[in-house]
Write a protein that holds these residues in place. Structure first.
Motif, mmCIF file in Angstrom:
data_model
loop_
_atom_site.group_PDB
_atom_site.id
_atom_site.type_symbol
_atom_site.label_atom_id
_atom_site.label_comp_id
_atom_site.label_asym_id
_atom_site.label_seq_id
_atom_site.Cartn_x
_atom_site.Cartn_y
_atom_site.Cartn_z
ATOM 1 N N ASP A 217 49.220 37.790 54.959
ATOM 2 C CA ASP A 217 48.928 37.281 56.303
ATOM 3 C C ASP A 217 47.650 37.857 56.910
ATOM 4 O OD1 ASP A 217 51.174 35.693 56.392
ATOM 5 O OD2 ASP A 217 52.438 37.407 56.995
ATOM 6 N N ASP A 218 47.161 38.962 56.339
ATOM 7 C CA ASP A 218 46.014 39.575 57.027
ATOM 8 C C ASP A 218 44.774 39.771 56.145
ATOM 9 O OD1 ASP A 218 46.829 41.709 55.486
ATOM 10 O OD2 ASP A 218 47.578 42.918 57.143
ATOM 11 N N ALA A 219 44.846 39.344 54.868
ATOM 12 C CA ALA A 219 43.672 39.539 54.007
ATOM 13 C C ALA A 219 42.801 38.288 53.986
ATOM 14 C CB ALA A 219 44.107 39.875 52.590
ATOM 15 N N ALA A 220 41.486 38.493 54.021
ATOM 16 C CA ALA A 220 40.544 37.359 53.965
ATOM 17 C C ALA A 220 39.973 37.208 52.568
ATOM 18 C CB ALA A 220 39.413 37.590 54.969
ATOM 19 N N VAL A 221 39.638 38.335 51.941
ATOM 20 C CA VAL A 221 38.906 38.301 50.665
ATOM 21 C C VAL A 221 39.499 39.311 49.692
ATOM 22 C CG1 VAL A 221 36.661 38.948 49.611
ATOM 23 C CG2 VAL A 221 36.687 37.537 51.669
ATOM 24 N N LEU A 222 39.509 38.938 48.424
ATOM 25 C CA LEU A 222 39.813 39.886 47.343
ATOM 26 C C LEU A 222 38.518 40.026 46.546
ATOM 27 C CD1 LEU A 222 41.872 41.425 45.421
ATOM 28 C CD2 LEU A 222 42.088 39.256 44.214
ATOM 29 N N LEU A 223 38.019 41.249 46.423
ATOM 30 C CA LEU A 223 36.780 41.465 45.653
ATOM 31 C C LEU A 223 37.016 42.601 44.657
ATOM 32 C CD1 LEU A 223 33.812 41.072 44.978
ATOM 33 C CD2 LEU A 223 33.194 42.345 47.014
ATOM 34 N N LEU A 224 37.028 42.247 43.381
ATOM 35 C CA LEU A 224 37.339 43.226 42.333
ATOM 36 C C LEU A 224 36.250 43.236 41.271
ATOM 37 C CD1 LEU A 224 41.155 42.547 41.669
ATOM 38 C CD2 LEU A 224 40.173 44.566 42.773
ATOM 39 N N PRO A 225 36.197 44.324 40.492
ATOM 40 C CA PRO A 225 35.274 44.306 39.347
ATOM 41 C C PRO A 225 35.926 43.566 38.184
ATOM 42 C CG PRO A 225 36.425 46.418 39.449
ATOM 43 C CD PRO A 225 36.937 45.593 40.610
ATOM 44 N N GLY A 226 35.161 42.765 37.453
ATOM 45 C CA GLY A 226 35.725 42.119 36.259
ATOM 46 C C GLY A 226 36.176 43.182 35.277
ATOM 47 N N ILE A 227 35.313 44.170 35.064
ATOM 48 C CA ILE A 227 35.668 45.347 34.266
ATOM 49 C C ILE A 227 35.394 46.572 35.124
ATOM 50 C CG2 ILE A 227 34.986 46.776 32.274
ATOM 51 C CD1 ILE A 227 34.635 44.284 30.635
ATOM 52 N N GLN A 228 36.385 47.442 35.196
ATOM 53 C CA GLN A 228 36.262 48.645 36.020
ATOM 54 C C GLN A 228 35.307 49.624 35.317
ATOM 55 O OE1 GLN A 228 36.855 51.874 36.659
ATOM 56 N NE2 GLN A 228 37.079 51.726 38.882
ATOM 57 N N TYR A 229 34.301 50.088 36.055
ATOM 58 C CA TYR A 229 33.227 50.848 35.391
ATOM 59 C C TYR A 229 33.696 52.168 34.797
ATOM 60 C CZ TYR A 229 32.780 54.386 39.070
ATOM 61 O OH TYR A 229 33.031 55.439 39.908
ATOM 62 N N TYR A 230 34.717 52.782 35.384
ATOM 63 C CA TYR A 230 35.131 54.128 34.965
ATOM 64 C C TYR A 230 36.134 54.067 33.815
ATOM 65 C CZ TYR A 230 36.934 58.916 35.632
ATOM 66 O OH TYR A 230 37.307 60.217 35.454
ATOM 67 N N THR A 231 37.124 53.216 33.966
ATOM 68 C CA THR A 231 38.170 53.139 32.935
ATOM 69 C C THR A 231 37.882 52.082 31.872
ATOM 70 O OG1 THR A 231 39.415 51.443 34.135
ATOM 71 C CG2 THR A 231 39.926 53.749 34.651
ATOM 72 N N GLY A 232 37.016 51.140 32.181
ATOM 73 C CA GLY A 232 36.734 50.063 31.223
ATOM 74 C C GLY A 232 37.808 48.986 31.214
ATOM 75 N N GLN A 233 38.717 49.007 32.190
ATOM 76 C CA GLN A 233 39.775 47.966 32.227
ATOM 77 C C GLN A 233 39.192 46.607 32.580
ATOM 78 O OE1 GLN A 233 43.069 48.691 34.944
ATOM 79 N NE2 GLN A 233 43.989 46.688 34.500
ATOM 80 N N LEU A 234 39.534 45.623 31.744
ATOM 81 C CA LEU A 234 39.165 44.223 32.022
ATOM 82 C C LEU A 234 40.348 43.571 32.731
ATOM 83 C CD1 LEU A 234 37.671 41.462 31.613
ATOM 84 C CD2 LEU A 234 38.523 41.472 29.274
ATOM 85 N N PHE A 235 40.115 43.077 33.930
ATOM 86 C CA PHE A 235 41.215 42.481 34.696
ATOM 87 C C PHE A 235 41.486 41.045 34.260
ATOM 88 C CE2 PHE A 235 39.720 45.959 37.356
ATOM 89 C CZ PHE A 235 40.922 46.600 37.627
ATOM 90 N N ASP A 236 42.684 40.605 34.555
ATOM 91 C CA ASP A 236 43.072 39.234 34.225
ATOM 92 C C ASP A 236 42.506 38.320 35.330
ATOM 93 O OD1 ASP A 236 44.284 36.846 33.671
ATOM 94 O OD2 ASP A 236 46.233 37.722 33.184
ATOM 95 N N ILE A 237 41.235 37.999 35.164
ATOM 96 C CA ILE A 237 40.515 37.287 36.235
ATOM 97 C C ILE A 237 41.174 35.947 36.583
ATOM 98 C CG2 ILE A 237 38.272 36.320 36.939
ATOM 99 C CD1 ILE A 237 36.914 38.449 35.207
ATOM 100 N N PRO A 238 41.518 35.097 35.592
ATOM 101 C CA PRO A 238 42.079 33.786 35.982
ATOM 102 C C PRO A 238 43.404 33.911 36.721
ATOM 103 C CG PRO A 238 42.062 34.055 33.573
ATOM 104 C CD PRO A 238 41.286 35.209 34.150
ATOM 105 N N ARG A 239 44.263 34.807 36.249
ATOM 106 C CA ARG A 239 45.596 34.900 36.878
ATOM 107 C C ARG A 239 45.491 35.470 38.299
ATOM 108 N NH1 ARG A 239 50.576 38.535 35.080
ATOM 109 N NH2 ARG A 239 52.064 37.725 36.589
ATOM 110 N N ILE A 240 44.697 36.519 38.442
ATOM 111 C CA ILE A 240 44.574 37.156 39.764
ATOM 112 C C ILE A 240 43.891 36.196 40.742
ATOM 113 C CG2 ILE A 240 43.464 39.068 41.000
ATOM 114 C CD1 ILE A 240 43.801 40.694 38.319
ATOM 115 N N THR A 241 42.864 35.503 40.249
ATOM 116 C CA THR A 241 42.143 34.562 41.123
ATOM 117 C C THR A 241 43.093 33.474 41.629
ATOM 118 O OG1 THR A 241 40.081 34.931 39.912
ATOM 119 C CG2 THR A 241 40.225 32.903 41.193
#
Ligand code: PLP
Length: 475
Positions: A217-241
């Protein structure tokens, strides 16, 4: 493997497995021999050990022994095409001056300056899975994030929060913080940091979806890194989007570590906006020109109310975002280029575009599908060798990058036991191995499929383990 990030017709490829003899140098050499992309290494100048050890400006030293360069996650190495493209550009400028804006020269790999950014955008669009019109070559990553937030972060009384990575790269953190403040809002209340569970490093997709639900109810935008620079995790971009958009959020991605590394399909995944730099896996040079993506549905220009009343998504504007047909009319009636080009501000630096086009010419010789296929294997081999002769208990380091190859790109982040980093970094440096250390205890290692080999991975692991073994006794 013919789909996204190691999938075949939508089915995930299994993690590569290796036989016992894979720990031998001969096995690594055999992998190099059967690597279909091995010729691409010749497209690059690998920094030599001699040049790295010297403090004098020197020519590349192509005949000198090359270093092992595993730092493409920070700065990619120089493609040989850069010198050739730069020479062509300097000759264009010196040869025809201002006429370079509108003249295509026979024999030059570069277009006239007026459309050079489109040449770059067309090649970049293949790397991030977009239509050429959805991509603009421009600015730098932080600057482009600012421009995109100016368009896409439109807080309302109800929806004003930005959901983001708990360990966002500082520049992203500052950019978001300053946008919230720019709207007269308190950043502390409106930045929601999404992190892993205590004592872990990977952020499960489910956790991200949970946070989205909590802020539906209160979020406008989600802004994430595709791959996290420190851990190298690649996020599930299509599912999260998809999940966030179904709940009314605008979704943007910072692709600094994903561009040229993972297989990305921004258009098909319906991402709202994205930005990236091109100097890491993109190899376009330190501080090179960046790129941005705006989905086609946001870039449309509607002339239904007349030629002089175009309707378009709000943005911060400049004359080079104006349609070329009217750009030089100087009538101060802004008519944006349809698509991402409408976000461009200035006449772009052709020198920056030249190194970018040169770097992209190497990507044009292959595809992200092929690169990802090799990367999947190369990084799995690194992981296999690192873990091959020890157990979790007796190892003085831990890999904090996800072990699922579908949830990472080229990089593995190695978290050392406290106090080991400097010795390890020294040993690597002495052996002519370049990788990046993050204080206090992390070494990030990125074998890049464009120019690294399985033999280099093997060599790295020998040096790394030797650097740890005397200390291991002391632990
Ligand atoms: C994830 C991420 N975001 C932002 C930046 C900042 O990029 P720039 O200096 O090109 O604005 C970097 C730079 O390494 C980065 O890795």
């Amino acid at each position: 493997m013919n789909g996204t990030n190691g999938t075949t017709n939508g089915v995930k490829s299994p993690k590569p497995s290796f036989p016992a003899e894979a720990t031998s140098k001969e096995y690594a050499i055999s992998l190099d021999k059967s690597d279909p992309l091995r010729a691409l290494r010749d497209e690059f100048i690998i920094p030599s050990k001699a040049n790295l050890a010297s403090k004098k400006l020197a020519k590349p030293g192509l005949s000198n022994e090359p270093s092992i360069y595993f730092c493409g996650n920070s700065l990619g190495i120089q493609p040989k095409a850069v010198a050739k493209y730069m020479e062509a550009q300097l000759d264009t400028w010196s040869g025809i001056g201002v006429c370079g804006h509108f003249t295509d020269l026979e024999g030059s790999p570069l277009s006239q300056w007026q459309v050079l950014s489109e040449q770059a955008a067309a090649s970049m669009s293949k790397i991030i899975g977009a239509a050429p019109d959805e991509v603009a070559a421009m600015g730098t990553l932080t600057m482009n994030l600012h421009l995109l937030l100016a368009s896409f972060y439109r807080p309302t009384e109800k929806r004003r929060k930005i959901l983001m990575d708990w360990k966002a790269f500082p520049s992203d953190h500052y950019a978001i913080e300053s946008h919230i403040a720019w709207h007269g809002l308190d950043s502390k209340d409106n930045m929601v940091l999404i992190g892993p569970d205590e004592g872990t490093y990977e952020i499960p997709t489910e956790k991200i979806l949970e946070v989205i639900d909590q802020h539906v109810d209160d979020a406008a935008v989600l802004l994430l890194p595709g791959i996290q620079y420190y851990t190298g995790q690649l996020f599930d971009i299509p599912r999260i989007t998809r999940y966030a958009q179904e709940r009314g959020l605008i979704v943007g991605w910072d692709l600094a570590h994903a561009y040229g590394n993972a297989e990305i399909k921004l258009h098909d995944w319906n991402v709202d906006f994205a930005a990236w730099c091109t100097y890491k896996y993109g190899n376009a040079g330190p501080g090179a020109m960046g790129g941005l993506f705006v989905h086609e549905r946001h870039g449309q220009v509607d002339y239904s109310e007349g030629e002089d009343s175009p309707k378009f998504r709000h943005r911060l504007t400049g004359w080079y975002g104006g349609d070329r047909s009217v750009r030089f009319k100087m009538d101060n009636k802004f008519k944006p280029i349809p698509g991402a080009g409408g976000w461009v501000l200035s006449n772009p630096s052709v020198i920056d575009l030249t190194t970018l086009c040169a770097a992209l010419s190497v990507f044009d010789k292959t595809s992200m599908k092929e690169l990802r296929k090799k990367s999947f294997h190369l990084t799995a081999y690194l992981e296999f060798l690192l873990l091959s002769d020890s157990t979790d208990e007796d190892r003085p380091f831990k890999i904090i990058t996800p072990s699922d190859p579908h949830a990472r790109g080229a990089q593995l982040s190695l978290l050392l036991k406290p106090g080991l980093l400097h010795n390890v970094a020294d040993s690597l440096q002495k052996a002519g191995i370049i990788c990046d250390k993050r204080e206090p205890d992390v070494v990030r290692v990125a074998p890049v499929p464009l120019y690294n080999t399985f033999s280099e991975v093997w060599q790295f692991v020998q040096v790394f383990k030797a650097a740890l073994s005397p200390m291991r006794l002391k632990l």
